[in-house]
Design a protein around this motif. Structure first.
Motif, PDB file in Angstrom:
ATOM      1  N   LEU A  30       0.807  -1.220   0.000  1.00  0.00           N
ATOM      2  CA  LEU A  30       0.000   0.000   0.000  1.00  0.00           C
ATOM      3  C   LEU A  30       0.839   1.269   0.000  1.00  0.00           C
ATOM      4  N   LEU A  31       2.163   1.135   0.066  1.00  0.00           N
ATOM      5  CA  LEU A  31       3.023   2.318   0.179  1.00  0.00           C
ATOM      6  C   LEU A  31       2.792   3.302  -0.965  1.00  0.00           C
ATOM      7  N   ASP A  32       2.653   2.781  -2.192  1.00  0.00           N
ATOM      8  CA  ASP A  32       2.478   3.684  -3.331  1.00  0.00           C
ATOM      9  C   ASP A  32       1.015   4.005  -3.607  1.00  0.00           C
ATOM     10  N   LYS A  33       0.127   3.515  -2.727  1.00  0.00           N
ATOM     11  CA  LYS A  33      -1.303   3.792  -2.892  1.00  0.00           C
ATOM     12  C   LYS A  33      -1.808   4.824  -1.889  1.00  0.00           C
ATOM     13  N   ILE A  34      -0.926   5.259  -0.988  1.00  0.00           N
ATOM     14  CA  ILE A  34      -1.327   6.208   0.055  1.00  0.00           C
ATOM     15  C   ILE A  34      -0.673   7.561  -0.182  1.00  0.00           C
ATOM     16  N   LYS A  35      -1.484   8.586  -0.103  1.00  0.00           N
ATOM     17  CA  LYS A  35      -1.015   9.961  -0.249  1.00  0.00           C
ATOM     18  C   LYS A  35      -1.415  10.749   0.997  1.00  0.00           C
ATOM     19  N   ILE A  36      -0.457  11.418   1.615  1.00  0.00           N
ATOM     20  CA  ILE A  36      -0.765  12.290   2.750  1.00  0.00           C
ATOM     21  C   ILE A  36      -0.899  13.718   2.237  1.00  0.00           C
ATOM     22  N   GLU A  37      -2.022  14.337   2.532  1.00  0.00           N
ATOM     23  CA  GLU A  37      -2.266  15.717   2.117  1.00  0.00           C
ATOM     24  C   GLU A  37      -1.556  16.657   3.096  1.00  0.00           C
ATOM     25  N   TYR A  38      -0.513  17.301   2.606  1.00  0.00           N
ATOM     26  CA  TYR A  38       0.272  18.192   3.463  1.00  0.00           C
ATOM     27  C   TYR A  38      -0.501  19.488   3.697  1.00  0.00           C
ATOM     28  N   GLU A  39      -0.631  19.846   4.959  1.00  0.00           N
ATOM     29  CA  GLU A  39      -1.303  21.089   5.308  1.00  0.00           C
ATOM     30  C   GLU A  39      -0.379  21.896   6.218  1.00  0.00           C
ATOM     31  N   ASN A  40      -0.883  22.615   7.165  1.00  0.00           N
ATOM     32  CA  ASN A  40      -0.043  23.582   7.860  1.00  0.00           C
ATOM     33  C   ASN A  40       0.378  23.206   9.279  1.00  0.00           C
ATOM     34  N   HIS A  41      -0.346  22.288   9.925  1.00  0.00           N
ATOM     35  CA  HIS A  41      -0.140  22.113  11.353  1.00  0.00           C
ATOM     36  C   HIS A  41       1.062  21.235  11.694  1.00  0.00           C
ATOM     37  N   TYR A  42       1.189  20.109  10.999  1.00  0.00           N
ATOM     38  CA  TYR A  42       2.251  19.171  11.358  1.00  0.00           C
ATOM     39  C   TYR A  42       3.609  19.644  10.843  1.00  0.00           C
ATOM     40  N   LYS A  43       4.654  19.279  11.574  1.00  0.00           N
ATOM     41  CA  LYS A  43       6.028  19.632  11.201  1.00  0.00           C
ATOM     42  C   LYS A  43       6.500  18.819  10.008  1.00  0.00           C
ATOM     43  N   ASP A  44       6.036  17.541   9.947  1.00  0.00           N
ATOM     44  CA  ASP A  44       6.455  16.660   8.851  1.00  0.00           C
ATOM     45  C   ASP A  44       5.473  15.502   8.756  1.00  0.00           C
ATOM     46  N   TYR A  45       5.559  14.746   7.648  1.00  0.00           N
ATOM     47  CA  TYR A  45       4.665  13.617   7.386  1.00  0.00           C
ATOM     48  C   TYR A  45       5.501  12.479   6.810  1.00  0.00           C
ATOM     49  N   LYS A  46       5.300  11.257   7.317  1.00  0.00           N
ATOM     50  CA  LYS A  46       6.090  10.131   6.832  1.00  0.00           C
ATOM     51  C   LYS A  46       5.226   8.870   6.732  1.00  0.00           C
TER      52      LYS A  46
END
Length: 346
Positions: A30-46
Protein backbone atom coordinates in the motif's frame (compact mmCIF):
# COMPACT_ATOMS: atom_id res chain seq x y z
CA UNK A 1 -5.97 3.89 -9.74
CA UNK A 2 -6.56 6.89 -7.44
CA UNK A 3 -4.60 7.02 -4.20
CA UNK A 4 -5.92 6.76 -0.65
CA UNK A 5 -5.73 10.34 0.54
CA UNK A 6 -5.19 11.03 4.23
CA UNK A 7 -5.87 14.48 5.70
CA UNK A 8 -4.16 14.37 9.13
CA UNK A 9 -5.51 17.74 10.29
CA UNK A 10 -9.07 16.43 9.92
CA UNK A 11 -8.51 13.52 12.31
CA UNK A 12 -9.63 15.26 15.48
CA UNK A 13 -9.12 12.31 17.83
CA UNK A 14 -5.36 13.05 17.60
CA UNK A 15 -5.87 16.57 18.91
CA UNK A 16 -3.56 19.43 17.95
CA UNK A 17 -0.81 18.37 15.54
CA UNK A 18 1.24 21.57 15.69
CA UNK A 19 4.95 20.83 16.05
CA UNK A 20 4.49 17.05 15.76
CA UNK A 21 5.27 14.55 13.01
CA UNK A 22 2.41 12.51 11.51
CA UNK A 23 3.21 8.91 10.58
CA UNK A 24 1.25 6.35 8.56
CA UNK A 25 2.32 2.76 9.18
CA UNK A 26 1.05 0.43 6.46
CA UNK A 27 1.74 -2.75 4.49
CA UNK A 28 4.38 -2.59 1.75
CA UNK A 29 1.88 -3.16 -1.05
CA UNK A 30 0.00 0.00 0.00
CA UNK A 31 3.02 2.32 0.18
CA UNK A 32 2.48 3.68 -3.33
CA UNK A 33 -1.30 3.79 -2.89
CA UNK A 34 -1.33 6.21 0.05
CA UNK A 35 -1.02 9.96 -0.25
CA UNK A 36 -0.76 12.29 2.75
CA UNK A 37 -2.27 15.72 2.12
CA UNK A 38 0.27 18.19 3.46
CA UNK A 39 -1.30 21.09 5.31
CA UNK A 40 -0.04 23.58 7.86
CA UNK A 41 -0.14 22.11 11.35
CA UNK A 42 2.25 19.17 11.36
CA UNK A 43 6.03 19.63 11.20
CA UNK A 44 6.46 16.66 8.85
CA UNK A 45 4.66 13.62 7.39
CA UNK A 46 6.09 10.13 6.83
CA UNK A 47 4.93 6.71 5.62
CA UNK A 48 6.57 3.57 7.07
CA UNK A 49 6.14 -0.05 5.98
CA UNK A 50 4.99 -2.80 8.33
CA UNK A 51 4.52 -6.41 7.26
CA UNK A 52 4.11 -9.83 8.84
CA UNK A 53 7.07 -10.56 11.10
CA UNK A 54 8.02 -6.93 11.66
CA UNK A 55 8.49 -5.72 15.22
CA UNK A 56 6.49 -2.56 15.88
CA UNK A 57 8.31 -1.80 19.14
CA UNK A 58 11.58 -1.75 17.17
CA UNK A 59 9.98 0.48 14.54
CA UNK A 60 8.91 2.89 17.29
CA UNK A 61 12.36 3.06 18.85
CA UNK A 62 14.30 3.32 15.58
CA UNK A 63 12.01 5.14 13.15
CA UNK A 64 9.36 7.11 15.08
CA UNK A 65 10.89 9.52 17.59
CA UNK A 66 8.69 11.40 20.03
CA UNK A 67 6.51 13.43 19.75
CA UNK A 68 4.46 11.67 17.07
CA UNK A 69 0.92 10.97 15.92
CA UNK A 70 0.66 7.52 14.31
CA UNK A 71 -2.09 5.98 12.16
CA UNK A 72 -1.78 2.23 11.49
CA UNK A 73 -3.43 0.69 8.40
CA UNK A 74 -2.33 -2.95 7.98
CA UNK A 75 -5.02 -5.08 6.30
CA UNK A 76 -2.47 -7.74 5.24
CA UNK A 77 -1.27 -8.78 8.70
CA UNK A 78 -2.25 -8.79 12.34
CA UNK A 79 -1.06 -5.73 14.25
CA UNK A 80 -0.33 -6.22 17.93
CA UNK A 81 -0.77 -3.11 20.07
CA UNK A 82 2.46 -2.07 21.80
CA UNK A 83 2.86 -2.04 25.55
CA UNK A 84 2.60 1.43 27.13
CA UNK A 85 6.32 1.53 27.92
CA UNK A 86 7.11 0.93 24.23
CA UNK A 87 4.58 3.47 22.95
CA UNK A 88 6.21 6.10 25.14
CA UNK A 89 4.94 9.22 26.85
CA UNK A 90 4.73 11.48 23.79
CA UNK A 91 3.20 9.38 21.04
CA UNK A 92 -0.48 8.96 20.12
CA UNK A 93 -1.54 5.83 18.23
CA UNK A 94 -4.68 5.14 16.18
CA UNK A 95 -5.21 1.68 14.71
CA UNK A 96 -7.60 0.76 11.90
CA UNK A 97 -9.18 -2.61 12.76
CA UNK A 98 -8.71 -4.01 9.29
CA UNK A 99 -7.08 -7.43 9.49
CA UNK A 100 -9.75 -9.49 11.27
CA UNK A 101 -12.20 -8.99 8.38
CA UNK A 102 -11.58 -8.54 4.64
CA UNK A 103 -10.53 -4.93 4.02
CA UNK A 104 -10.41 -3.40 0.54
CA UNK A 105 -8.91 -0.10 -0.56
CA UNK A 106 -12.48 1.15 -0.96
CA UNK A 107 -13.31 0.32 2.65
CA UNK A 108 -10.14 2.05 3.89
CA UNK A 109 -11.19 5.17 1.98
CA UNK A 110 -14.71 4.88 3.39
CA UNK A 111 -13.62 4.67 7.02
CA UNK A 112 -11.00 7.41 6.62
CA UNK A 113 -13.84 9.68 5.53
CA UNK A 114 -15.89 8.54 8.54
CA UNK A 115 -12.90 9.26 10.77
CA UNK A 116 -12.64 12.78 9.39
CA UNK A 117 -16.27 13.40 10.34
CA UNK A 118 -15.96 11.80 13.78
CA UNK A 119 -16.45 14.24 16.65
CA UNK A 120 -14.42 13.05 19.68
CA UNK A 121 -15.85 15.75 21.93
CA UNK A 122 -19.41 14.73 21.15
CA UNK A 123 -18.43 11.16 22.03
CA UNK A 124 -17.11 12.29 25.41
CA UNK A 125 -20.42 14.03 26.19
CA UNK A 126 -22.43 10.95 25.20
CA UNK A 127 -20.21 8.81 27.42
CA UNK A 128 -20.63 11.14 30.40
CA UNK A 129 -24.41 11.05 30.03
CA UNK A 130 -24.45 7.28 29.62
CA UNK A 131 -22.42 6.62 32.76
CA UNK A 132 -24.36 9.18 34.79
CA UNK A 133 -27.66 7.50 33.92
CA UNK A 134 -26.20 4.03 34.34
CA UNK A 135 -24.78 4.72 37.79
CA UNK A 136 -28.20 5.97 38.93
CA UNK A 137 -29.89 2.69 37.90
CA UNK A 138 -29.86 -0.56 39.88
CA UNK A 139 -29.93 -2.54 36.64
CA UNK A 140 -30.30 -2.04 32.90
CA UNK A 141 -32.97 -3.52 30.65
CA UNK A 142 -32.37 -4.35 26.99
CA UNK A 143 -35.76 -4.07 25.32
CA UNK A 144 -36.90 -4.81 21.77
CA UNK A 145 -40.45 -3.54 21.60
CA UNK A 146 -41.34 -5.18 18.29
CA UNK A 147 -40.08 -8.60 19.37
CA UNK A 148 -41.39 -8.09 22.92
CA UNK A 149 -38.12 -9.20 24.51
CA UNK A 150 -36.55 -7.99 27.76
CA UNK A 151 -33.13 -8.84 29.16
CA UNK A 152 -31.90 -7.69 32.58
CA UNK A 153 -28.23 -6.75 32.99
CA UNK A 154 -26.78 -6.24 36.48
CA UNK A 155 -24.19 -3.71 35.39
CA UNK A 156 -22.93 -2.52 38.80
CA UNK A 157 -21.08 -5.77 39.53
CA UNK A 158 -17.50 -5.13 40.69
CA UNK A 159 -16.39 -8.18 38.72
CA UNK A 160 -16.74 -6.49 35.33
CA UNK A 161 -14.62 -3.94 33.55
CA UNK A 162 -15.60 -1.02 31.31
CA UNK A 163 -13.48 0.18 28.39
CA UNK A 164 -13.73 3.32 26.29
CA UNK A 165 -12.49 3.82 22.73
CA UNK A 166 -13.75 7.39 22.47
CA UNK A 167 -12.75 11.02 22.57
CA UNK A 168 -9.48 12.83 22.03
CA UNK A 169 -6.28 10.88 22.64
CA UNK A 170 -3.85 12.03 25.28
CA UNK A 171 -0.10 11.48 25.08
CA UNK A 172 0.85 7.84 25.59
CA UNK A 173 -2.62 6.56 24.60
CA UNK A 174 -3.83 4.37 21.76
CA UNK A 175 -7.25 3.87 20.26
CA UNK A 176 -9.10 2.18 17.43
CA UNK A 177 -9.89 4.23 14.34
CA UNK A 178 -12.56 5.39 13.74
CA UNK A 179 -13.29 5.71 17.44
CA UNK A 180 -16.64 5.34 19.15
CA UNK A 181 -17.18 2.35 21.45
CA UNK A 182 -17.87 1.84 25.13
CA UNK A 183 -17.71 -1.84 26.08
CA UNK A 184 -18.11 -4.01 29.14
CA UNK A 185 -16.50 -7.43 29.67
CA UNK A 186 -15.84 -9.77 32.59
CA UNK A 187 -12.49 -8.80 34.10
CA UNK A 188 -11.13 -12.32 34.34
CA UNK A 189 -11.18 -12.95 30.58
CA UNK A 190 -7.79 -11.27 30.50
CA UNK A 191 -6.45 -14.04 32.73
CA UNK A 192 -7.51 -16.62 30.13
CA UNK A 193 -10.64 -17.63 32.04
CA UNK A 194 -13.68 -17.77 29.76
CA UNK A 195 -15.86 -19.27 32.48
CA UNK A 196 -16.57 -15.85 34.02
CA UNK A 197 -19.77 -14.28 32.76
CA UNK A 198 -21.77 -11.09 32.67
CA UNK A 199 -24.93 -11.13 34.81
CA UNK A 200 -27.54 -11.11 32.01
CA UNK A 201 -30.88 -12.90 32.11
CA UNK A 202 -33.99 -12.92 29.94
CA UNK A 203 -34.93 -12.92 26.26
CA UNK A 204 -32.69 -11.08 23.82
CA UNK A 205 -33.58 -10.12 20.23
CA UNK A 206 -30.45 -10.42 18.08
CA UNK A 207 -31.51 -8.45 15.02
CA UNK A 208 -29.20 -6.34 12.93
CA UNK A 209 -25.76 -6.37 11.37
CA UNK A 210 -23.21 -9.08 12.19
CA UNK A 211 -19.46 -8.52 12.19
CA UNK A 212 -17.42 -11.74 12.13
CA UNK A 213 -13.81 -11.19 13.21
CA UNK A 214 -11.30 -13.97 12.67
CA UNK A 215 -8.19 -14.83 14.63
CA UNK A 216 -4.94 -16.31 13.37
CA UNK A 217 -6.01 -18.10 10.19
CA UNK A 218 -6.43 -21.83 10.56
CA UNK A 219 -9.36 -21.65 8.14
CA UNK A 220 -10.16 -20.50 4.61
CA UNK A 221 -11.32 -16.91 4.03
CA UNK A 222 -14.20 -18.43 2.09
CA UNK A 223 -15.33 -20.13 5.30
CA UNK A 224 -15.44 -16.80 7.11
CA UNK A 225 -17.55 -15.33 4.31
CA UNK A 226 -19.87 -18.35 4.25
CA UNK A 227 -20.47 -18.10 7.99
CA UNK A 228 -21.04 -14.35 7.73
CA UNK A 229 -23.57 -14.75 4.92
CA UNK A 230 -25.58 -17.27 6.95
CA UNK A 231 -25.57 -14.96 9.98
CA UNK A 232 -26.57 -12.00 7.81
CA UNK A 233 -30.07 -13.47 7.74
CA UNK A 234 -30.63 -11.72 11.08
CA UNK A 235 -30.38 -8.39 9.27
CA UNK A 236 -34.16 -8.09 8.87
CA UNK A 237 -35.54 -10.67 11.30
CA UNK A 238 -34.40 -11.46 14.81
CA UNK A 239 -32.86 -14.52 16.36
CA UNK A 240 -34.49 -14.77 19.78
CA UNK A 241 -31.99 -15.90 22.40
CA UNK A 242 -32.86 -17.16 25.86
CA UNK A 243 -30.09 -16.05 28.23
CA UNK A 244 -29.40 -17.40 31.70
CA UNK A 245 -26.53 -15.96 33.77
CA UNK A 246 -24.79 -14.67 30.64
CA UNK A 247 -25.10 -17.93 28.67
CA UNK A 248 -27.37 -18.45 25.66
CA UNK A 249 -29.39 -21.55 26.48
CA UNK A 250 -31.70 -21.57 23.44
CA UNK A 251 -32.18 -19.77 20.12
CA UNK A 252 -35.09 -19.64 17.71
CA UNK A 253 -35.99 -17.71 14.58
CA UNK A 254 -38.61 -14.97 14.84
CA UNK A 255 -39.30 -15.54 11.12
CA UNK A 256 -38.44 -18.41 8.75
CA UNK A 257 -36.03 -16.13 6.86
CA UNK A 258 -33.79 -15.96 9.97
CA UNK A 259 -33.47 -19.75 10.21
CA UNK A 260 -30.08 -19.86 8.45
CA UNK A 261 -28.67 -17.56 11.15
CA UNK A 262 -30.10 -19.83 13.85
CA UNK A 263 -28.62 -22.89 12.16
CA UNK A 264 -25.17 -21.29 11.87
CA UNK A 265 -25.16 -20.06 15.47
CA UNK A 266 -26.20 -23.52 16.62
CA UNK A 267 -23.36 -25.05 14.60
CA UNK A 268 -20.90 -22.64 16.25
CA UNK A 269 -22.30 -23.56 19.69
CA UNK A 270 -21.89 -27.26 18.89
CA UNK A 271 -18.27 -26.85 17.75
CA UNK A 272 -17.27 -24.61 20.68
CA UNK A 273 -19.73 -24.11 23.52
CA UNK A 274 -17.92 -20.91 24.57
CA UNK A 275 -19.74 -19.14 21.73
CA UNK A 276 -22.84 -19.36 23.92
CA UNK A 277 -21.32 -16.87 26.38
CA UNK A 278 -22.15 -13.20 25.90
CA UNK A 279 -18.59 -12.08 26.50
CA UNK A 280 -19.10 -8.43 25.62
CA UNK A 281 -21.74 -5.74 25.45
CA UNK A 282 -20.71 -2.83 23.26
CA UNK A 283 -22.24 0.62 23.05
CA UNK A 284 -21.48 2.29 19.72
CA UNK A 285 -21.47 6.09 19.85
CA UNK A 286 -20.11 7.10 16.41
CA UNK A 287 -23.17 8.56 14.68
CA UNK A 288 -20.95 9.91 11.89
CA UNK A 289 -20.00 6.42 10.76
CA UNK A 290 -21.81 4.98 7.77
CA UNK A 291 -22.00 1.21 7.56
CA UNK A 292 -19.81 -0.36 4.88
CA UNK A 293 -21.43 -3.26 2.99
CA UNK A 294 -20.46 -6.77 3.98
CA UNK A 295 -18.36 -8.09 6.82
CA UNK A 296 -16.33 -5.14 8.14
CA UNK A 297 -14.72 -4.84 11.57
CA UNK A 298 -14.85 -1.04 11.55
CA UNK A 299 -18.67 -1.11 11.39
CA UNK A 300 -18.61 -2.04 15.07
CA UNK A 301 -18.65 1.53 16.44
CA UNK A 302 -21.77 2.43 14.43
CA UNK A 303 -24.53 4.44 16.06
CA UNK A 304 -27.72 5.12 14.13
CA UNK A 305 -28.42 8.30 16.14
CA UNK A 306 -27.25 10.43 19.05
CA UNK A 307 -28.59 7.83 21.53
CA UNK A 308 -26.11 5.24 20.28
CA UNK A 309 -26.49 1.61 19.21
CA UNK A 310 -25.91 -1.58 21.21
CA UNK A 311 -24.02 -4.65 20.02
CA UNK A 312 -23.35 -8.01 21.65
CA UNK A 313 -20.15 -10.04 21.37
CA UNK A 314 -19.79 -13.84 21.31
CA UNK A 315 -16.45 -15.63 21.33
CA UNK A 316 -13.08 -14.13 22.21
CA UNK A 317 -9.99 -14.25 20.03
CA UNK A 318 -7.46 -15.89 20.54
CA UNK A 319 -9.42 -18.37 22.68
CA UNK A 320 -11.97 -18.95 19.93
CA UNK A 321 -11.39 -18.82 16.17
CA UNK A 322 -13.95 -16.06 15.70
CA UNK A 323 -15.40 -13.13 17.61
CA UNK A 324 -18.94 -12.31 16.53
CA UNK A 325 -20.45 -8.88 17.12
CA UNK A 326 -24.14 -8.37 16.43
CA UNK A 327 -25.15 -4.71 16.01
CA UNK A 328 -28.76 -4.30 17.21
CA UNK A 329 -30.17 -0.85 16.30
CA UNK A 330 -33.71 -1.58 17.51
CA UNK A 331 -32.74 -2.37 21.13
CA UNK A 332 -33.39 0.28 23.76
CA UNK A 333 -31.44 0.31 27.00
CA UNK A 334 -33.71 1.38 29.87
CA UNK A 335 -33.06 1.99 33.55
CA UNK A 336 -34.89 0.22 36.36
CA UNK A 337 -37.30 3.19 36.22
CA UNK A 338 -37.80 2.78 32.45
CA UNK A 339 -35.78 5.89 31.61
CA UNK A 340 -34.02 5.71 28.26
CA UNK A 341 -30.31 5.28 28.92
CA UNK A 342 -29.04 4.33 25.47
CA UNK A 343 -29.99 3.04 22.05
CA UNK A 344 -33.21 2.67 20.12
CA UNK A 345 -34.20 3.72 16.62
CA UNK A 346 -34.47 7.34 15.51
Amino acid sequence: MSKITIHPERLRQFGNGKGNVFYVVTNSRLLDKIKIEYENHYKDYKIISYDKGDNFSRILSELIPEPAHILVITPDCYFRSPEPEHLGQHRKLCIMACNSTPTSVESIEHFLECGEKTDPYEQEKISEQFFAKGEAASHLKFVDEKCKTVTIFRHLDDGIQWHEQIGELQWGEQQLFPSGEISVLPVDIFTLNLNVKLDINGKLALKGIPVLHSGTPSFLPDDQERIFQALYAMRNHAVIASVHEGVITNIEASDPSAQSAVDMLQAMFDVDSRYRIIIEIGFGVNRHLKLFPGNSAMNEVYANNINGTVHFGLGLIPHTQYHLDIICPSIKVLSDKDELVFGGMK
